[in-house]
Motif scaffolding. Structure first.
Motif, PDB file in Angstrom:
ATOM      1  N   GLN A   1       0.839  -1.191   0.000  1.00  0.00           N
ATOM      2  CA  GLN A   1       0.000   0.000   0.000  1.00  0.00           C
ATOM      3  C   GLN A   1       0.877   1.245   0.000  1.00  0.00           C
ATOM      4  OE1 GLN A   1      -2.601  -0.657   3.451  1.00  0.00           O
ATOM      5  NE2 GLN A   1      -4.324  -0.518   2.050  1.00  0.00           N
ATOM      6  N   GLN A   2       0.455   2.263  -0.725  1.00  0.00           N
ATOM      7  CA  GLN A   2       1.147   3.546  -0.724  1.00  0.00           C
ATOM      8  C   GLN A   2       0.495   4.454   0.311  1.00  0.00           C
ATOM      9  OE1 GLN A   2       3.829   4.347  -2.348  1.00  0.00           O
ATOM     10  NE2 GLN A   2       3.992   2.532  -3.642  1.00  0.00           N
ATOM     11  N   THR A   3       1.289   4.882   1.276  1.00  0.00           N
ATOM     12  CA  THR A   3       0.753   5.761   2.305  1.00  0.00           C
ATOM     13  C   THR A   3       0.692   7.189   1.783  1.00  0.00           C
ATOM     14  OG1 THR A   3       2.960   6.187   3.207  1.00  0.00           O
ATOM     15  CG2 THR A   3       1.753   4.301   4.080  1.00  0.00           C
ATOM     16  N   PRO A   4      -0.296   7.975   2.211  1.00  0.00           N
ATOM     17  CA  PRO A   4      -0.338   9.382   1.789  1.00  0.00           C
ATOM     18  C   PRO A   4       0.807  10.167   2.417  1.00  0.00           C
ATOM     19  CG  PRO A   4      -2.018   8.926   3.435  1.00  0.00           C
ATOM     20  CD  PRO A   4      -1.421   7.601   3.082  1.00  0.00           C
ATOM     21  N   SER A   5       1.218  11.221   1.755  1.00  0.00           N
ATOM     22  CA  SER A   5       2.297  12.072   2.251  1.00  0.00           C
ATOM     23  C   SER A   5       1.766  13.465   2.528  1.00  0.00           C
ATOM     24  CB  SER A   5       3.446  12.139   1.241  1.00  0.00           C
ATOM     25  OG  SER A   5       2.997  12.671   0.020  1.00  0.00           O
ATOM     26  N   CYS A   6       2.458  14.163   3.418  1.00  0.00           N
ATOM     27  CA  CYS A   6       2.061  15.511   3.805  1.00  0.00           C
ATOM     28  C   CYS A   6       3.300  16.402   3.863  1.00  0.00           C
ATOM     29  CB  CYS A   6       1.365  15.505   5.164  1.00  0.00           C
ATOM     30  SG  CYS A   6       0.827  17.143   5.717  1.00  0.00           S
ATOM     31  N   LEU A   7       3.250  17.540   3.193  1.00  0.00           N
ATOM     32  CA  LEU A   7       4.319  18.533   3.223  1.00  0.00           C
ATOM     33  C   LEU A   7       4.019  19.532   4.337  1.00  0.00           C
ATOM     34  CD1 LEU A   7       4.786  19.254  -0.587  1.00  0.00           C
ATOM     35  CD2 LEU A   7       6.382  18.072   0.907  1.00  0.00           C
ATOM     36  N   ILE A   8       4.922  19.605   5.298  1.00  0.00           N
ATOM     37  CA  ILE A   8       4.779  20.543   6.409  1.00  0.00           C
ATOM     38  C   ILE A   8       5.646  21.763   6.113  1.00  0.00           C
ATOM     39  CG2 ILE A   8       5.023  20.877   8.890  1.00  0.00           C
ATOM     40  CD1 ILE A   8       4.843  17.860   9.220  1.00  0.00           C
ATOM     41  N   PHE A   9       5.030  22.899   5.942  1.00  0.00           N
ATOM     42  CA  PHE A   9       5.747  24.154   5.726  1.00  0.00           C
ATOM     43  C   PHE A   9       5.842  24.901   7.057  1.00  0.00           C
ATOM     44  CE2 PHE A   9       4.715  23.274   1.384  1.00  0.00           C
ATOM     45  CZ  PHE A   9       5.757  23.857   0.655  1.00  0.00           C
ATOM     46  N   ALA A  10       7.077  25.143   7.495  1.00  0.00           N
ATOM     47  CA  ALA A  10       7.311  25.955   8.690  1.00  0.00           C
ATOM     48  C   ALA A  10       7.876  27.298   8.228  1.00  0.00           C
ATOM     49  CB  ALA A  10       8.279  25.255   9.643  1.00  0.00           C
ATOM     50  N   LEU A  11       7.072  28.360   8.318  1.00  0.00           N
ATOM     51  CA  LEU A  11       7.421  29.666   7.757  1.00  0.00           C
ATOM     52  C   LEU A  11       7.885  30.602   8.857  1.00  0.00           C
ATOM     53  CD1 LEU A  11       4.397  30.141   5.337  1.00  0.00           C
ATOM     54  CD2 LEU A  11       6.544  28.939   4.939  1.00  0.00           C
ATOM     55  N   ASP A  12       9.018  31.219   8.638  1.00  0.00           N
ATOM     56  CA  ASP A  12       9.537  32.245   9.540  1.00  0.00           C
ATOM     57  C   ASP A  12       8.835  33.555   9.204  1.00  0.00           C
ATOM     58  OD1 ASP A  12      10.924  33.972  11.109  1.00  0.00           O
ATOM     59  OD2 ASP A  12      12.910  33.435  10.378  1.00  0.00           O
ATOM     60  N   ALA A  13       7.954  33.993  10.083  1.00  0.00           N
ATOM     61  CA  ALA A  13       7.185  35.216   9.856  1.00  0.00           C
ATOM     62  C   ALA A  13       7.662  36.347  10.751  1.00  0.00           C
ATOM     63  CB  ALA A  13       5.700  34.959  10.088  1.00  0.00           C
ATOM     64  N   SER A  14       8.937  36.291  11.177  1.00  0.00           N
ATOM     65  CA  SER A  14       9.461  37.341  12.038  1.00  0.00           C
ATOM     66  C   SER A  14       9.694  38.621  11.250  1.00  0.00           C
ATOM     67  CB  SER A  14      10.769  36.869  12.687  1.00  0.00           C
ATOM     68  OG  SER A  14      11.746  36.611  11.690  1.00  0.00           O
TER      69      SER A  14
END
Length: 599
Positions: free
Chosen positions: A408-421
């Motif tokens: 089975q192919q598991t779903p993937s998730c892209l986590i964007f951590a944005l520096d908003a300083s």
């Protein structure tokens, strides 16, 4: 070798015809052809030329099982005769011919490994039987991947001598026929190839060209030399000339380039040779003419351009596109085993998914009995087990049991951590929003999701939970303000907690962090650069221990050593991007996802 003034697309089509002609002369030692072309009339025209050639082709589907590919036991004949009857597989049947792999970019890694092993050994071992068959063949891998998708597996393409790209060729250009080569018949060219002569200088020039382009595999210069010999044989010559080497360097070495060749420093001129001190001239009679200098002291003729420089110039003309971006990412060659349509990583299941090869085991704990594999394992033992020969019954024991397996192919998730300083918002925030929107538009086809985390002031906040909704993403990103301190440790902590939650839910998390690494807010929410840096390094080390893939995009005006240090601690790919562009950032992130799916 080719008419001057050709466009790049016309040149690509002529190269495709030349590759097909060369493959007919020496298919095994050239390895085969990696053809990148979309499904359409251009590829159909080339496949029509392949069908009209003298090559014997065998089509191998991507989901072929091991027994059909490698050969195995003929179950019906074995049960009827009481002895093992061998059935040859596709690789053994293709001995002396060509294997065609449709949609090679989606070829399972196991099938690619079997084909590569058979090419290296020249033989194939059948399953369920101790039988070895000859299998010397070439491979034509038809790759339909686009620029933003992963291509065919590196272990397979490395063994294919000719890399072709027909994605920019029009239908009108594909109607042209090549007349520059093919002046002799195939049998005559094969006879000339047996007595072909090459010099050590030509071999050294090809190796120097491969080294300058960063081609590490020794297969590449060997196949380039073989192609030069084939080109010479097609023109009716029994010796390789520089024009043959130029063509081989352009077709074999150029597409494999992993670095830009070093340019000589024009400012530094070589020091002049030291002149020996001459003794004072002796008095000579005035009437005698001066003696001519000896032949050893004659002025040397201007040196001709070195052969390796000529080959390097020919190879540079066919460098792969976007090579510089791949070099910055640390992934120089085009390698992939699966396309982007395969979302996430593969895991074994007992009930659903893509069927895998059955394994010995008992049908318990949800596992299902694989009846055919069980019969295949029990069939060779019937003569020993049957008490009454000819009774017609098949005796099966528990050690014959095989169970079904699925992938089975598991779903993937892209986590964007944005520096908003405050120091970062004016540089990257708007472009980061655009990159997320671009990736969301492509996530529907890949079945991926996107999560956005922003960190500023005293902590981090999950702005967008994992979703594929473009409307929700735009709404969340539009409300992201900028300004304040840089709580980098809080951002990495929030990303790690989100990744662990996704992993428990069965997804494959991947982190893309955008920050210059200038942490000035600690995990407790207080100021202090020293403590903030220590907290960020501690959580970066925690991310590395988790084993999740990550990418650090440094978009400071100048690349920051703090960001690169933290990226190394995290085990992340570091990508400096002082001038952020949404489209370019999206391409870099897609390279990260393709690399993750290969591993």
């Amino acid at each position: 070798m080719n008419p001057p003034g050709l466009s790049q697309a016309s040149q690509a089509w002529q190269d495709a015809q030349l590759a097909l002609m060369a493959l007919q002369v020496d298919p095994v030692r050239l390895g085969g052809i990696w053809l990148r072309a979309s499904h359409g009339p251009v590829r159909d025209n080339w496949l029509a030329l392949l069908k009209a050639s003298t090559l014997k082709t065998f089509r191998v589907p991507g989901q072929v099982d091991d027994e059909r590919l490698l050969g195995g036991m003929d179950l019906a004949a074995t049960l009827q005769s009481g002895r093992v009857i061998h059935q040859p597989g596709l690789l053994a049947q293709a001995h002396g011919g060509v294997i065609v792999l449709p949609m090679a970019e989606r070829l399972p890694s196991k099938v690619a490994a079997h084909i590569a092993q058979a090419q290296d050994c020249g033989q194939v071992h059948a399953t369920h039987a101790h039988i070895t068959s000859q299998a010397q063949f070439s491979v034509i891998a038809l790759d339909e991947s686009e620029e933003d998708e992963a291509c065919a597996a590196q272990g397979l393409t490395e063994r294919l001598g000719l890399w072709l790209d027909l994605r920019d060729v029009s239908m009108a250009q594909s109607d042209a026929t090549l007349e520059a080569l093919g002046q002799v018949e195939r049998q005559e060219a094969m006879a000339l190839l047996e007595r072909m002569e090459t010099s050590p200088e030509q071999v050294e020039a090809l190796c120097q060209t491969a080294w300058a382009l960063g081609v590490d595999s020794l297969r590449a210069p060997l196949m380039a030399l073989r192609l030069a010999c084939v080109c010479a044989a097609l023109e009716g010559r029994d010796a390789v000339e520089p024009s043959d080497l130029q063509l081989a360097a352009r077709l074999v070495l150029g597409p494999r380039a992993t670095r830009m060749p070093a340019q000589p420093d024009e400012d530094q001129e070589p020091p002049p040779p030291e002149q020996p001190e001459e003794p004072p001239p002796e008095e000579e009679p005035q009437n005698e003419p001066p003696e001519p200098p000896p032949e050893d002291e004659q002025e040397p003729e201007p040196p001709q351009e070195a052969l390796e420089d000529v080959l390097l110039a020919a190879a540079i003309a066919s460098l792969p596109p976007k090579l510089l971006d791949r070099l910055l990412m640390g992934k120089a060659s085009t390698k992939a085993a699966h396309g982007l349509g395969n979302s996430g990583q593969a895991k074994t299941s007992k009930l659903r998914g893509r069927p895998l090869t059955p394994r010995p085991g008992k049908p318990s704990a949800g596992a299902r009995l694989h009846v055919l594999a069980t019969l295949v394992n029990a069939a060779p033992k019937q003569r020993i087990r049957q008490n009454a020969p000819g009774s017609g019954r098949v005796v099966i024991r528990s050690d014959d049991f095989h169970v079904q397996r699925y992938a089975q192919q598991t779903p993937s998730c892209l986590i964007f951590a944005l520096d908003a300083s405050g120091s970062a918002a004016q540089h990257r925030l708007a472009e980061a929003k655009g990159a997320v929107e671009l990736l969301l538009q492509q996530s529907y086809a890949r079945r991926d999701s996107v999560c956005v985390i922003g960190f500023r002031l005293a902590g981090a906040q999950v702005l967008l939970p994992p979703t594929r909704s473009l409307v929700r993403a735009k709404r969340a990103l539009s409300g992201l303000p900028g300004g304040g301190g840089t709580p980098l440790a809080s951002g990495i902590q929030a990303a790690l907690l989100q990744a662990q939650m996704l992993h428990r839910a069965g997804s494959t998390p991947m982190l893309v962090i955008l920050s210059d690494g200038r942490a000035n807010v600690s995990l407790a929410g207080t100021g202090g650069r020293v403590q903030a840096r220590e907290d960020a390094q501690a959580w970066a080390q925690q991310w590395r221990l988790s084993g999740y893939p990550s990418l650090w995009i440094d978009t400071a005006p100048q690349p920051e050593p703090q960001a690169q240090t933290l990226a190394n601690v995290m085990g992340a790919n570091y990508f400096p991007m002082p001038y952020v562009q949404a489209q370019r950032m999206a391409c870099v992130v897609q390279d990260l996802t393709a690399q993750t799916r290969r591993t």
